[in-house]
Design a protein around this motif. Sequence first.
Motif, mmCIF file in Angstrom:
data_model
loop_
_atom_site.group_PDB
_atom_site.id
_atom_site.type_symbol
_atom_site.label_atom_id
_atom_site.label_comp_id
_atom_site.label_asym_id
_atom_site.label_seq_id
_atom_site.Cartn_x
_atom_site.Cartn_y
_atom_site.Cartn_z
ATOM 1 N N TYR A 68 0.839 -1.200 0.000
ATOM 2 C CA TYR A 68 0.000 0.000 0.000
ATOM 3 C C TYR A 68 0.875 1.252 0.000
ATOM 4 O O TYR A 68 0.685 2.165 -0.811
ATOM 5 C CB TYR A 68 -0.889 -0.038 1.243
ATOM 6 C CG TYR A 68 -1.918 1.049 1.301
ATOM 7 C CD1 TYR A 68 -3.208 0.844 0.815
ATOM 8 C CD2 TYR A 68 -1.618 2.302 1.848
ATOM 9 C CE1 TYR A 68 -4.160 1.841 0.870
ATOM 10 C CE2 TYR A 68 -2.563 3.304 1.898
ATOM 11 C CZ TYR A 68 -3.834 3.070 1.408
ATOM 12 O OH TYR A 68 -4.774 4.063 1.458
ATOM 13 N N ILE A 69 1.852 1.259 0.931
ATOM 14 C CA ILE A 69 2.725 2.437 1.037
ATOM 15 C C ILE A 69 3.545 2.608 -0.244
ATOM 16 O O ILE A 69 3.650 3.704 -0.794
ATOM 17 C CB ILE A 69 3.652 2.317 2.265
ATOM 18 C CG1 ILE A 69 2.809 2.408 3.540
ATOM 19 C CG2 ILE A 69 4.721 3.404 2.256
ATOM 20 C CD1 ILE A 69 3.529 2.022 4.801
ATOM 21 N N TYR A 106 1.027 3.808 -3.121
ATOM 22 C CA TYR A 106 0.462 5.155 -3.022
ATOM 23 C C TYR A 106 1.510 6.246 -2.785
ATOM 24 O O TYR A 106 1.296 7.397 -3.157
ATOM 25 C CB TYR A 106 -0.617 5.203 -1.935
ATOM 26 C CG TYR A 106 -1.903 4.577 -2.407
ATOM 27 C CD1 TYR A 106 -2.722 5.234 -3.316
ATOM 28 C CD2 TYR A 106 -2.272 3.304 -1.989
ATOM 29 C CE1 TYR A 106 -3.886 4.648 -3.778
ATOM 30 C CE2 TYR A 106 -3.434 2.715 -2.444
ATOM 31 C CZ TYR A 106 -4.246 3.394 -3.347
ATOM 32 O OH TYR A 106 -5.384 2.816 -3.808
ATOM 33 N N SER A 107 2.640 5.881 -2.141
ATOM 34 C CA SER A 107 3.605 6.941 -1.841
ATOM 35 C C SER A 107 4.733 7.030 -2.851
ATOM 36 O O SER A 107 5.322 8.077 -3.039
ATOM 37 C CB SER A 107 4.203 6.729 -0.452
ATOM 38 O OG SER A 107 3.192 6.732 0.506
ATOM 39 N N PHE A 108 5.072 5.917 -3.490
ATOM 40 C CA PHE A 108 6.259 5.942 -4.351
ATOM 41 C C PHE A 108 5.986 5.552 -5.795
ATOM 42 O O PHE A 108 6.670 5.995 -6.698
ATOM 43 C CB PHE A 108 7.341 5.016 -3.768
ATOM 44 C CG PHE A 108 7.728 5.399 -2.372
ATOM 45 C CD1 PHE A 108 8.463 6.563 -2.130
ATOM 46 C CD2 PHE A 108 7.331 4.625 -1.289
ATOM 47 C CE1 PHE A 108 8.801 6.926 -0.840
ATOM 48 C CE2 PHE A 108 7.667 4.989 0.006
ATOM 49 C CZ PHE A 108 8.407 6.146 0.236
ATOM 50 N N SER A 134 -3.653 9.892 -5.809
ATOM 51 C CA SER A 134 -3.831 10.553 -4.515
ATOM 52 C C SER A 134 -5.326 10.716 -4.270
ATOM 53 O O SER A 134 -6.137 10.503 -5.169
ATOM 54 C CB SER A 134 -3.154 11.912 -4.523
ATOM 55 O OG SER A 134 -3.835 12.761 -5.427
#
Length: 199
Positions: A53-54, A57-59, A64
């Motif tokens: 998930y991280i 969505y973050s990398f 967003s």
Amino acid sequence: MSNENKSKNIIMNEEEQSLLLNHDYDGIEEFDYPLPSWWVGTFIGGVVFAAFYILYYSFAGGPSLQDEYNHKMAEVNKVREEQSKLVGKFQPDQYQAWIVNKDADEKALEVYEENCLSCHEEKGKGDIGPNLTDKYWKNLKKADAEEIYQFIIVGNEDAGMPAWGDVLSKEELFAAVKYVISIKNTNVPGKEAEGEVIE
Ligand code: HEC
């Protein structure tokens, strides 16, 4: 007292013996039970999920919240556009056919009371919105069904009249028009006249 000594006084089966931890708090001992596999599974699953998930969505450029919102709003706007295209054009035949149905009067009053009464008041005598029962009109040139229909759809938001094209269905718009036509020239005393006379 060692575990062995204690174990002599307590009846324990072999499995329990093997689970007994090698410490003793003032005579209180404890078993080392393994966590249930469903719990361990859920925990590991959660950790693995969180990692992906991280990463996503973050990398890895996952959408967003703003992107998702924009995407949904684009869909909503498309539906709205389609709806307003559907209701946008006044079809006199459809209108004439609709206003003679047996529930038309009831529906007309209902739509008016739910959506218009708050500004145009009881029987259209006017308050925030103009008096709809005199022969003076601000926004209209003919004040016939078609023009009223078109005006209600777009409103005049700068002057406080909402646009109803995205809010009301075609039938509800017909109902609103029918109500406005039905109170036309009933000259209910209320808000003072605004606009030009249309005979
Ligand atoms: C939030 C208040 C408000 C609501 C709700 C509202 N109106 Fe209005 N309406 C106005 C205002 C204010 C005007 C005058 C706009 C202007 O000055 O051009 C107006 C103008 C009109 C006019 C044109 C009057 C004229 O003299 O040109 C019609 C017809 C009308 N409204 C019908 C409706 C109908 C039908 C509904 C319900 C579906 C409705 N209105 C709901 C505030 C409202």
